[in-house]
Design a protein around this motif. Structure first.
Motif, short mmCIF file in Angstrom:
data_model
loop_
_atom_site.label_atom_id
_atom_site.label_comp_id
_atom_site.label_asym_id
_atom_site.label_seq_id
_atom_site.Cartn_x
_atom_site.Cartn_y
_atom_site.Cartn_z
N GLY A 55 -24.79 -27.02 33.14
CA GLY A 55 -24.96 -27.05 34.59
C GLY A 55 -25.56 -25.77 35.16
N LYS A 56 -25.92 -24.84 34.29
CA LYS A 56 -26.52 -23.57 34.73
C LYS A 56 -27.97 -23.80 35.14
N PRO A 57 -28.49 -22.98 36.05
CA PRO A 57 -29.90 -23.15 36.48
C PRO A 57 -30.87 -22.77 35.37
N VAL A 58 -32.09 -23.30 35.49
CA VAL A 58 -33.13 -23.06 34.50
C VAL A 58 -34.38 -22.59 35.23
N ALA A 59 -35.00 -21.55 34.71
CA ALA A 59 -36.30 -21.10 35.24
C ALA A 59 -37.36 -21.55 34.25
N GLN A 60 -38.45 -22.08 34.78
CA GLN A 60 -39.52 -22.57 33.92
C GLN A 60 -40.83 -21.90 34.31
N PHE A 61 -41.57 -21.43 33.31
CA PHE A 61 -42.86 -20.80 33.52
C PHE A 61 -43.89 -21.52 32.66
N LYS A 62 -45.01 -21.89 33.26
CA LYS A 62 -46.09 -22.54 32.50
C LYS A 62 -47.37 -21.76 32.72
N TYR A 63 -48.09 -21.57 31.65
CA TYR A 63 -49.40 -20.93 31.76
C TYR A 63 -50.24 -21.27 30.54
N THR A 64 -51.53 -20.99 30.63
CA THR A 64 -52.47 -21.28 29.55
C THR A 64 -53.03 -19.98 29.01
N VAL A 65 -53.13 -19.89 27.70
CA VAL A 65 -53.63 -18.68 27.05
C VAL A 65 -54.86 -19.02 26.21
N LEU A 66 -55.92 -18.24 26.39
CA LEU A 66 -57.11 -18.34 25.55
C LEU A 66 -57.03 -17.23 24.51
N VAL A 67 -57.24 -17.58 23.25
CA VAL A 67 -57.28 -16.58 22.19
C VAL A 67 -58.75 -16.28 21.92
N VAL A 68 -59.18 -15.08 22.28
CA VAL A 68 -60.58 -14.67 22.13
C VAL A 68 -60.64 -13.41 21.27
N PRO A 69 -61.82 -13.07 20.77
CA PRO A 69 -61.93 -11.91 19.87
C PRO A 69 -61.41 -10.60 20.48
N ASN A 70 -61.56 -10.41 21.79
CA ASN A 70 -61.15 -9.16 22.42
C ASN A 70 -59.68 -9.13 22.82
N GLY A 71 -58.94 -10.18 22.57
CA GLY A 71 -57.53 -10.24 22.94
C GLY A 71 -57.23 -11.55 23.64
N ASN A 72 -56.00 -11.73 24.02
CA ASN A 72 -55.59 -12.96 24.68
C ASN A 72 -55.82 -12.86 26.18
N ILE A 73 -56.22 -13.99 26.77
CA ILE A 73 -56.44 -14.04 28.22
C ILE A 73 -55.55 -15.12 28.80
N ARG A 74 -54.73 -14.75 29.75
CA ARG A 74 -53.90 -15.71 30.46
C ARG A 74 -54.72 -16.20 31.66
N ILE A 75 -55.05 -17.50 31.68
CA ILE A 75 -55.99 -17.98 32.68
C ILE A 75 -55.35 -18.62 33.90
N ASN A 76 -54.09 -18.91 33.87
CA ASN A 76 -53.43 -19.44 35.06
C ASN A 76 -51.95 -19.12 35.03
N GLY A 77 -51.26 -19.51 36.05
CA GLY A 77 -49.84 -19.19 36.16
C GLY A 77 -49.67 -17.94 37.00
N GLY A 78 -48.57 -17.85 37.70
CA GLY A 78 -48.34 -16.71 38.57
C GLY A 78 -48.06 -15.44 37.79
N LEU A 79 -48.34 -14.33 38.41
CA LEU A 79 -48.05 -13.05 37.78
C LEU A 79 -46.60 -12.69 38.02
N PHE A 80 -45.97 -12.13 37.02
CA PHE A 80 -44.57 -11.75 37.11
C PHE A 80 -44.47 -10.28 37.46
N ASP A 81 -43.79 -9.96 38.56
CA ASP A 81 -43.58 -8.58 38.96
C ASP A 81 -42.11 -8.25 38.78
N PRO A 82 -41.73 -7.54 37.70
CA PRO A 82 -40.32 -7.27 37.44
C PRO A 82 -39.66 -6.39 38.49
N SER A 83 -40.43 -5.65 39.29
CA SER A 83 -39.83 -4.79 40.31
C SER A 83 -39.17 -5.61 41.42
N LEU A 84 -39.50 -6.90 41.51
CA LEU A 84 -38.92 -7.77 42.54
C LEU A 84 -37.54 -8.31 42.15
#
Length: 191
Positions: free
Chosen positions: A114-143
């Protein structure tokens, strides 16, 4: 694969190792809870839906208007009922659309305790220069505030690194530039 901190030995053996290759795309679906880690659908009605590729001739005028609005504004992307001016009309049209599977609901998840659940969805592209997150909100831990802290130095160092490929590129360019200048000054000193 589902990875739980409370997984038993048998469950951990079922999780297969996976290799990520360049030029691949992955959908990440992350669930976080303070409960047992076993998810189930809640009895709370959802307000988030996504269009399917099914075809059906809707009978009600409200349903046809609602579905037309969904097709024009959101195409195949998920949407919430709050996005409509008249939410009551939207709910009327929604019922027939869901009944005939023109729209699929995103169910509200909860922990089996019965505990709450947080869900995060995003898409990641794996490219030669590193991974790119192309959607989904940005997480600001200071909040957010937590009574827990990360104390592992390796994890803290990893979290301090930038995942932005441009930031890494600037550092490399600066290092290359300073190395080139150093080489020039050494060459000048030798002459």
């Amino acid at each position: 694969a589902v990875v739980s901190t409370q997984s038993t030995g048998a469950q951990k053996k079922e999780i297969k190792n996976m290799e990520f290759a360049v030029h691949e795309v992955y959908a990440m679906d992350v669930f976080v809870t303070t409960g047992s880690g076993k998810m189930k659908e809640s009895n709370v009605s959802t307000t988030v839906h996504k269009r399917s590729d099914e075809m059906y001739s809707l009978k009600m005028k409200a349903s046809r208007a609602f579905f037309s609005d969904v097709c024009n504004r959101f195409t195949m992307m998920p949407f919430t009922l709050r996005a409509f001016e008249d939410e009551k009309k939207a709910k009327m049209g929604l019922k027939e659309c869901v009944t005939h599977e023109l729209l699929h609901p995103y169910p509200v998840q909860q922990d089996s305790d019965g505990k709450p659940v947080a869900q995060f969805k995003y898409t990641v592209l794996v490219v030669p220069n590193g991974n790119i997150r192309i959607n989904g909100g940005l997480f600001d831990p200071s909040l957010f505030k937590s009574e827990h802290k990360i104390e592992d130095k390796e994890v803290l160092a990893l979290l301090a690194q930038s995942a932005n490929r441009k930031a890494g590129g600037k550092k490399k360019k600066k290092k290359a530039k300073s190395a080139a200048e150093e080489a020039k000054s050494e060459a000048a000193a030798e002459n």
